[in-house]
Structure formats: structure tokens, C-alpha cells
Design an enzyme around this catalytic site. Structure first.
Site, short mmCIF file in Angstrom:
data_model
loop_
_atom_site.label_atom_id
_atom_site.label_comp_id
_atom_site.label_asym_id
_atom_site.label_seq_id
_atom_site.Cartn_x
_atom_site.Cartn_y
_atom_site.Cartn_z
CB THR A 12 -0.92 0.04 1.24
OG1 THR A 12 -0.13 0.00 2.43
CG2 THR A 12 -1.89 -1.12 1.23
CD GLU A 22 -2.32 1.46 5.63
OE1 GLU A 22 -1.18 1.27 6.05
OE2 GLU A 22 -3.26 0.68 5.87
CG ASN A 71 1.21 4.20 4.43
OD1 ASN A 71 0.42 3.94 5.33
ND2 ASN A 71 2.01 3.28 3.89
#
Length: 315
Positions: free
Chosen positions: A205, A257, A207
Site C-alpha cells: 500500500t 492507505e 500511505n
């Protein structure tokens, strides 16, 4: 886009749209339209939007009011609408105490050199919100400044407003917010280094570090489309989580995320834009990382299916 954040006089005559303009939604765009028309007739009148900082509601309540469109995002949207100048009037006690006549004379005429004004039907101004849009029109007319009062904008018999959009986002209804905004609700931020747990779980992911005053939607998981403008990549299918990640962390830090479904690469330090399209589920705590992993995989399948259906309907 020129941004003024004080009461210094502008460099020349202006055609202004006056209001709060948080969201630049369809109703706001109707208020802005006469400014563009005035600029076409008078190219020397700088097309401008004049708003207030902080938001008057936040000033009087003392409460923080997150923004649908923080200043940088607002400026980008306005530029796309043909506005060349954004004026952020400092909303102070002194400004709040001006009478309607003083506001027009000192702010609009002397400081902003207004030649034409556009406001929404529900605009209020002056000490104690004593001035209406009709009062503004009459006072400005006495100074030779025509003022357009734009009727309230409705979509399917519902009034479009920033408050209604906030409520829709708070209830996890990005489709409704998009219908009123005229575009999907977008989260824009720099990609920062996180715990990299997503990579360990097989779903890396990105951020996002958002502006501190950006309004976050209901916590949970969404399907959306992402853009990496620095790499020339757009409309990448994505799943994003907004919330505190209760399964993997015990702190109260809220994070955003983003998992890009069909792309892998390095985007640290780059700008990432994500359009929220569908709410998939509320945030929840799982008993184990294994259970969380299974749910993430299910989220990805559901997001891919919904985004594919959406693309087919647009084809």
C-alpha cells in the site's frame, strides 16, 4: 493562479464570485459562471473568487472545520474553471464587525476593485449576518457595480450544498457526493513511508500524507481510481482504507492507505490522487492477520468487480 491571503489591494479591476466555496460543487460553479462571462466581455477584469479563512462557521464556533477542498486543491479546481485569482480574506473580528455598507465600500470596492459581483441566493454578510444577497446587490448598484444573484442549485429536487456533501461523505456515500460535486471526491497527498505491513501481506500500500485540514470520509474500505501524475499514470483501479487500522495498530493515528490493483512500482515521495467511487465496508478489527489477509483479498475482488462494471456501463 494567483493566490492572495491578505487585504492588500489587487493589481487591477476584478470580476468576483463571493462566498465560502468549500467543495467547488455544482452550485458553486453556477455562481462562478457570471465571472467568466464578465471576463470575456472585459478582458482587463481579472476573474476572481473571494472567500474567507478561516471559514466563518469555524471562526464563530471555535471548532475545527475540515475542508472538502483545501486551498491548493481549491485553486487547482478554480483554475480549471477559468478563474485566475483566489482571494482568501482573513476572517477576523474586525472583518466580522463591518456593516454591510462598510464591507462593500472597504473590502469589495477599495481593496478588490470589484467591477462585477456574483453571489448565491443565500449569501449573508456584514455584522451579525445582517446583509442579504439583495442588500449586497442594492449597495453595490449604488456604486455602479452590477451584482448577479444566482438561485439555489438543486439536483433531483435536493439542494446542493457543502453541508449536504459533508453528510454524504460521513455516511459513506461517495456516489452521492460525486453527483453534487460534479466529479468524484478526491484525496490527494504525498506518498510517505509506512510500516510496510501491506507488502508482507501481499498487498503493498501507498500511505498518503494529506493536508491537515482535508475532510476524511467515513472510515472504511473504498474502491476508487488512482492517478500518479508524475509518472503519467491515470485511472488505475485501487482499493483504499481510511481509518485507524485496529487489527495491526493500537494507536489512534488515522491513515489513508492505497493499494493499486494492477500496478507495482516505486512512488515514494510522489503525488498520488485517489478518486473515491464506492464504499465497500466499514473498518473492523480482525482476530488475526490471516483473517485480515483474507478480507483484503475479498475487498480487492469486490473492488475489481465494481470498477469493471462501472467501466462497462461507460463504454
Amino acid at each position: 493562479m494567483r493566490i492572495l491571503d491578505d487585504l492588500d489591494p489587487v493589481s487591477g479591476p476584478t470580476a468576483i464570485a463571493l462566498g465560502n466555496f468549500d467543495g467547488i460543487h455544482l452550485g458553486h460553479q453556477q455562481v462562478i459562471a457570471p465571472v467568466r462571462a464578465a471576463h470575456r466581455s472585459h478582458p482587463d477584469w481579472m476573474p476572481s473568487v473571494v472567500t474567507f479563512t478561516p471559514h466563518p462557521q469555524a471562526f464563530f464556533s471555535g471548532d475545527r472545520l475540515p475542508s472538502i477542498t483545501p486551498v491548493a486543491e481549491k485553486a487547482e479546481l478554480l483554475q480549471g474553471l477559468g478563474i485566475e485569482q483566489l482571494v482568501l480574506l482573513p476572517f477576523t473580528r474586525e472583518l466580522a464587525n463591518l456593516t454591510p455598507e462598510q464591507f462593500v465600500s472597504e473590502v469589495l470596492v477599495q481593496h478588490l476593485q470589484a467591477r462585477q459581483i456574483s453571489v448565491g441566493q443565500d449569501f449573508r454578510f456584514g455584522r451579525g449576518r445582517s446583509g442579504s444577497a439583495q442588500d449586497l446587490q442594492a449597495i453595490a448598484q449604488g456604486r455602479g457595480i452590477p451584482t448577479t444573484i444566482v438561485p439555489l442549485f438543486k439536483h433531483r429536487d435536493l439542494r446542493v450544498s457543502s453541508s449536504a456533501i459533508r453528510k454524504a461523505l460521513d455516511q459513506g456515500q461517495p456516489e452521492l457526493a460525486a453527483a453534487w460535486l460534479g466529479r468524484p471526491y478526491r484525496l490527494t497527498g504525498c506518498v510517505i513511508l509506512g510500516q510496510q505491513l501491506g507488502r508482507q501481506l501481499g498487498t503493498p500500500t501507498a500511505n498518503l500524507q494529506l493536508p491537515a485540514d482535508k475532510l476524511l470520509p467515513r472510515w472504511g474500505v473504498y474502491a476508487g481510481r488512482a492517478h500518479l501524475p508524475e509518472q503519467g499514470l491515470h485511472n488505475l483501479p485501487a482499493v483504499l482504507n481510511v481509518g485507524q487500522r485496529p487489527t495491526v495498530t493500537g494507536d489512534r493515528i488515522v491513515s489513508v492507505e492505497v493499494h493499486l490493483l494492477d500496478w507495482q512500482g516505486d512512488c515514494y515521495g510522489q503525488l498520488l490522487q485517489v478518486d473515491l467511487l464506492h464504499f465497500l465496508r466499514p473498518e473492523q478489527k480482525f482476530d488475526s492477520l490471516s483473517a485480515l489477509t483474507q478480507q483484503i483479498q475479498q475487498d480487492c475482488r469486490l473492488a475489481r468487480s465494481q470498477l469493471a462494471t462501472e467501466s462497462s456501463s461507460l463504454a
